[in-house]
Design a protein around this motif. Structure first.
Motif, PDB file in Angstrom:
ATOM      1  N   LEU A   1       0.827  -1.207   0.000  1.00  0.00           N
ATOM      2  CA  LEU A   1       0.000   0.000   0.000  1.00  0.00           C
ATOM      3  C   LEU A   1       0.864   1.260   0.000  1.00  0.00           C
ATOM      4  O   LEU A   1       0.523   2.255  -0.642  1.00  0.00           O
ATOM      5  CB  LEU A   1      -0.932  -0.008   1.217  1.00  0.00           C
ATOM      6  CG  LEU A   1      -1.948  -1.158   1.250  1.00  0.00           C
ATOM      7  CD1 LEU A   1      -2.769  -1.115   2.536  1.00  0.00           C
ATOM      8  CD2 LEU A   1      -2.869  -1.115   0.036  1.00  0.00           C
ATOM      9  N   THR A   2       1.993   1.204   0.701  1.00  0.00           N
ATOM     10  CA  THR A   2       2.916   2.341   0.680  1.00  0.00           C
ATOM     11  C   THR A   2       3.498   2.537  -0.709  1.00  0.00           C
ATOM     12  O   THR A   2       3.621   3.669  -1.201  1.00  0.00           O
ATOM     13  CB  THR A   2       4.044   2.129   1.702  1.00  0.00           C
ATOM     14  OG1 THR A   2       3.479   2.012   3.011  1.00  0.00           O
ATOM     15  CG2 THR A   2       5.021   3.294   1.693  1.00  0.00           C
TER      16      THR A   2
ATOM     17  N   ASP B   1       0.904   4.092  -2.943  1.00  0.00           N
ATOM     18  CA  ASP B   1       0.769   5.514  -2.643  1.00  0.00           C
ATOM     19  C   ASP B   1       1.914   6.313  -3.253  1.00  0.00           C
ATOM     20  O   ASP B   1       1.696   7.387  -3.840  1.00  0.00           O
ATOM     21  CB  ASP B   1       0.726   5.708  -1.131  1.00  0.00           C
ATOM     22  CG  ASP B   1       0.514   7.159  -0.745  1.00  0.00           C
ATOM     23  OD1 ASP B   1      -0.549   7.727  -1.064  1.00  0.00           O
ATOM     24  OD2 ASP B   1       1.427   7.741  -0.127  1.00  0.00           O
ATOM     25  N   ARG B   2       3.114   5.787  -3.157  1.00  0.00           N
ATOM     26  CA  ARG B   2       4.262   6.499  -3.710  1.00  0.00           C
ATOM     27  C   ARG B   2       4.218   6.541  -5.241  1.00  0.00           C
ATOM     28  O   ARG B   2       4.700   7.498  -5.856  1.00  0.00           O
ATOM     29  CB  ARG B   2       5.561   5.861  -3.224  1.00  0.00           C
ATOM     30  CG  ARG B   2       5.803   6.059  -1.733  1.00  0.00           C
ATOM     31  CD  ARG B   2       7.121   5.457  -1.291  1.00  0.00           C
ATOM     32  NE  ARG B   2       8.250   6.109  -1.950  1.00  0.00           N
ATOM     33  CZ  ARG B   2       9.508   5.697  -1.842  1.00  0.00           C
ATOM     34  NH1 ARG B   2       9.781   4.626  -1.103  1.00  0.00           N
ATOM     35  NH2 ARG B   2      10.475   6.331  -2.467  1.00  0.00           N
TER      36      ARG B   2
ATOM     37  N   GLY C   1       1.396   6.621  -6.857  1.00  0.00           N
ATOM     38  CA  GLY C   1       0.167   7.304  -7.249  1.00  0.00           C
ATOM     39  C   GLY C   1      -0.687   6.430  -8.136  1.00  0.00           C
ATOM     40  O   GLY C   1      -1.342   6.917  -9.072  1.00  0.00           O
TER      41      GLY C   1
ATOM     42  N   SER D   1      -3.412   2.882  -8.584  1.00  0.00           N
ATOM     43  CA  SER D   1      -4.374   1.966  -7.977  1.00  0.00           C
ATOM     44  C   SER D   1      -3.928   0.543  -8.261  1.00  0.00           C
ATOM     45  O   SER D   1      -3.232   0.271  -9.249  1.00  0.00           O
ATOM     46  CB  SER D   1      -5.779   2.208  -8.517  1.00  0.00           C
ATOM     47  OG  SER D   1      -5.790   2.133  -9.933  1.00  0.00           O
TER      48      SER D   1
END
Length: 204
Positions: free
Chosen positions: A152-153, A156-157, A159, A161
């Protein structure tokens, strides 16, 4: 944009992750006049810092390791150099060349369980930052695969899905961890199959 998310050891690097620690322990124990079991017992008792989940601890780690094995500074420096040579192996030039050919077609990123110092050692050898962004190391993120937070990190990094990412690893447990987060995966066994899977993913 679609993303290809690579593991390093066993994927971008050709290295026997299961064999090199044993080989190093055998070499070091012989050099220090210990049995392998004695060496491992000393390392266990040394309370070495966790390099896999912490950054800035490498100097403490090698200082304590040297002391535990009664190694002087030159001997400890040799062990440290041997460790990184074994850890990094050699470049998987075919897979790296294919990744380079994907620039402009997909985002390219890394998610790797690692040790403090890996970024500097792998950058010096392979210049990963010239091709991959972000590069997500467990010792910098404080979490390792297959913990869901690692993936998940990374998402996020990037950007990105989960459905837009293909994750490549040579071990089943990290692959299952990625799949649990909704990420498509490839269990890497050889370059031809992995490259074909990447091309299929990008064409879908």
């Amino acid at each position: 944009m679609k993303w290809i998310l690579y593991d390093i050891g066993g994927v971008l690097e050709i290295v026997d992750d299961h064999g090199w620690p044993q080989s190093l322990h055998e070499r070091w124990s012989t050099r220090q006049g210990l049995t392998v079991d004695e060496l491992r017992a000393r390392l266990q008792a040394a309370e070495l810092p966790d390099m896999a989940l912490r950054t800035g601890v490498a100097e403490e780690y090698w200082r304590k390791l040297g002391a535990a094995l009664d190694a002087d500074e030159p001997a400890t420096a040799t062990m440290r150099s041997e460790f990184w040579d074994a850890y990094c192996g050699r470049a998987n030039t075919e897979l790296l060349a294919h990744a380079r050919s994907l620039q402009g077609r997909a985002g390219l990123a890394i998610l790797s369980n690692s040790g403090d110092g890996a970024r500097e050692e792998e950058e010096r050898r392979f210049a990963f930052s010239s091709l991959f962004d972000p590069i997500c190391y467990s010792h910098e993120q404080g979490v390792a695969k297959p913990d869901a937070t690692a993936y998940l990190t990374a998402l996020d990094r990037m950007g990105a899905s989960a459905e837009h990412v293909l994750f490549i690893d040579d071990n089943e447990e990290p692959v299952r961890g990625a799949e649990a987060c909704g990420i498509r995966t490839v269990l890497h066994r050889d370059n031809v199959t992995t490259i074909a899977a990447i091309e299929t993913f990008l064409a879908s």
